[in-house]
Design a protein around this motif. Structure first.
Motif, PDB file in Angstrom:
ATOM      1  N   GLU A  40       0.820  -1.218   0.000  1.00  0.00           N
ATOM      2  CA  GLU A  40       0.000   0.000   0.000  1.00  0.00           C
ATOM      3  C   GLU A  40       0.853   1.268   0.000  1.00  0.00           C
ATOM      4  O   GLU A  40       0.403   2.317  -0.429  1.00  0.00           O
ATOM      5  N   HIS A  41       2.070   1.166   0.509  1.00  0.00           N
ATOM      6  CA  HIS A  41       2.963   2.323   0.631  1.00  0.00           C
ATOM      7  C   HIS A  41       4.109   2.296  -0.381  1.00  0.00           C
ATOM      8  O   HIS A  41       5.141   2.947  -0.174  1.00  0.00           O
ATOM      9  N   ASP A  42       3.925   1.517  -1.471  1.00  0.00           N
ATOM     10  CA  ASP A  42       4.951   1.389  -2.515  1.00  0.00           C
ATOM     11  C   ASP A  42       6.291   0.926  -1.960  1.00  0.00           C
ATOM     12  O   ASP A  42       7.351   1.395  -2.356  1.00  0.00           O
ATOM     13  N   THR A  43       6.208   0.003  -1.010  1.00  0.00           N
ATOM     14  CA  THR A  43       7.410  -0.595  -0.439  1.00  0.00           C
ATOM     15  C   THR A  43       7.310  -2.108  -0.593  1.00  0.00           C
ATOM     16  O   THR A  43       6.274  -2.652  -0.991  1.00  0.00           O
ATOM     17  N   ILE A  44       8.403  -2.774  -0.277  1.00  0.00           N
ATOM     18  CA  ILE A  44       8.481  -4.229  -0.401  1.00  0.00           C
ATOM     19  C   ILE A  44       9.259  -4.753   0.804  1.00  0.00           C
ATOM     20  O   ILE A  44      10.228  -4.144   1.242  1.00  0.00           O
ATOM     21  N   ARG A  45       8.796  -5.867   1.361  1.00  0.00           N
ATOM     22  CA  ARG A  45       9.496  -6.478   2.502  1.00  0.00           C
ATOM     23  C   ARG A  45      10.316  -7.643   1.973  1.00  0.00           C
ATOM     24  O   ARG A  45       9.779  -8.541   1.320  1.00  0.00           O
ATOM     25  N   VAL A  46      11.611  -7.600   2.216  1.00  0.00           N
ATOM     26  CA  VAL A  46      12.499  -8.680   1.780  1.00  0.00           C
ATOM     27  C   VAL A  46      13.396  -9.111   2.935  1.00  0.00           C
ATOM     28  O   VAL A  46      13.556  -8.394   3.921  1.00  0.00           O
ATOM     29  N   ILE A  47      13.973 -10.290   2.789  1.00  0.00           N
ATOM     30  CA  ILE A  47      14.988 -10.739   3.738  1.00  0.00           C
ATOM     31  C   ILE A  47      16.320 -10.238   3.208  1.00  0.00           C
ATOM     32  O   ILE A  47      16.764 -10.629   2.132  1.00  0.00           O
ATOM     33  N   ASP A  48      16.955  -9.334   3.955  1.00  0.00           N
ATOM     34  CA  ASP A  48      18.186  -8.694   3.483  1.00  0.00           C
ATOM     35  C   ASP A  48      19.424  -9.496   3.859  1.00  0.00           C
ATOM     36  O   ASP A  48      19.327 -10.605   4.406  1.00  0.00           O
ATOM     37  N   ASP A  49      20.602  -8.938   3.578  1.00  0.00           N
ATOM     38  CA  ASP A  49      21.862  -9.641   3.823  1.00  0.00           C
ATOM     39  C   ASP A  49      22.159  -9.841   5.303  1.00  0.00           C
ATOM     40  O   ASP A  49      23.029 -10.638   5.661  1.00  0.00           O
ATOM     41  N   GLU A  50      21.449  -9.131   6.159  1.00  0.00           N
ATOM     42  CA  GLU A  50      21.633  -9.304   7.597  1.00  0.00           C
ATOM     43  C   GLU A  50      20.716 -10.401   8.134  1.00  0.00           C
ATOM     44  O   GLU A  50      20.682 -10.672   9.320  1.00  0.00           O
ATOM     45  N   GLY A  51      19.928 -11.016   7.211  1.00  0.00           N
ATOM     46  CA  GLY A  51      19.031 -12.100   7.600  1.00  0.00           C
ATOM     47  C   GLY A  51      17.729 -11.623   8.211  1.00  0.00           C
ATOM     48  O   GLY A  51      16.964 -12.421   8.736  1.00  0.00           O
ATOM     49  N   GLU A  52      17.477 -10.324   8.146  1.00  0.00           N
ATOM     50  CA  GLU A  52      16.275  -9.736   8.719  1.00  0.00           C
ATOM     51  C   GLU A  52      15.292  -9.391   7.620  1.00  0.00           C
ATOM     52  O   GLU A  52      15.688  -9.021   6.517  1.00  0.00           O
ATOM     53  N   ASP A  53      13.992  -9.484   7.925  1.00  0.00           N
ATOM     54  CA  ASP A  53      13.018  -8.983   6.960  1.00  0.00           C
ATOM     55  C   ASP A  53      12.835  -7.499   7.246  1.00  0.00           C
ATOM     56  O   ASP A  53      12.707  -7.081   8.385  1.00  0.00           O
ATOM     57  N   TYR A  54      12.919  -6.708   6.185  1.00  0.00           N
ATOM     58  CA  TYR A  54      12.917  -5.257   6.310  1.00  0.00           C
ATOM     59  C   TYR A  54      12.175  -4.671   5.113  1.00  0.00           C
ATOM     60  O   TYR A  54      12.172  -5.252   4.034  1.00  0.00           O
ATOM     61  N   VAL A  55      11.570  -3.526   5.319  1.00  0.00           N
ATOM     62  CA  VAL A  55      10.810  -2.863   4.260  1.00  0.00           C
ATOM     63  C   VAL A  55      11.707  -1.847   3.551  1.00  0.00           C
ATOM     64  O   VAL A  55      12.340  -1.009   4.190  1.00  0.00           O
ATOM     65  N   TYR A  56      11.739  -1.943   2.224  1.00  0.00           N
ATOM     66  CA  TYR A  56      12.501  -1.029   1.374  1.00  0.00           C
ATOM     67  C   TYR A  56      11.567  -0.459   0.315  1.00  0.00           C
ATOM     68  O   TYR A  56      10.499  -1.023   0.048  1.00  0.00           O
ATOM     69  N   LEU A  57      11.970   0.621  -0.330  1.00  0.00           N
ATOM     70  CA  LEU A  57      11.184   1.164  -1.434  1.00  0.00           C
ATOM     71  C   LEU A  57      11.089   0.124  -2.541  1.00  0.00           C
ATOM     72  O   LEU A  57      12.099  -0.477  -2.927  1.00  0.00           O
ATOM     73  N   ALA A  58       9.888  -0.083  -3.057  1.00  0.00           N
ATOM     74  CA  ALA A  58       9.666  -1.092  -4.101  1.00  0.00           C
ATOM     75  C   ALA A  58      10.493  -0.793  -5.345  1.00  0.00           C
ATOM     76  O   ALA A  58      10.942  -1.718  -6.032  1.00  0.00           O
TER      77      ALA A  58
END
Length: 67
Positions: A40-58
């Motif tokens: 809804e906020h034009d972001t995407i949640r991914v599992i990053d290199d730190e192994g955490e799920d985090y929201v980034y700009l889509a």
């Protein structure tokens, strides 16, 4: 079957990582975690290199479609 689980997952390629150089690598494949609020906020949640799920700009990612 393990291959079915992998195919049910969604992935995106990182296109840019400005400001997140320690968490994301350009060109790397990241698993997408479904998150309706993020979308809804034009972001995407991914599992990053730190192994955490985090929201980034889509716009930082190119989602892959296996269909």
């Amino acid at each position: 079957d393990g291959s079915t689980k992998i195919m049910n997952r969604k992935y995106a390629v990182c296109l840019r990582n400005r400001g997140y150089e320690h968490s994301l690598q350009v060109g790397k494949l990241y698993e997408i975690i479904p998150d309706g609020k993020a979308v809804e906020h034009d972001t995407i949640r991914v599992i990053d290199d730190e192994g955490e799920d985090y929201v980034y700009l889509a716009e930082m990612f190119f989602p892959l479609d296996y269909t």
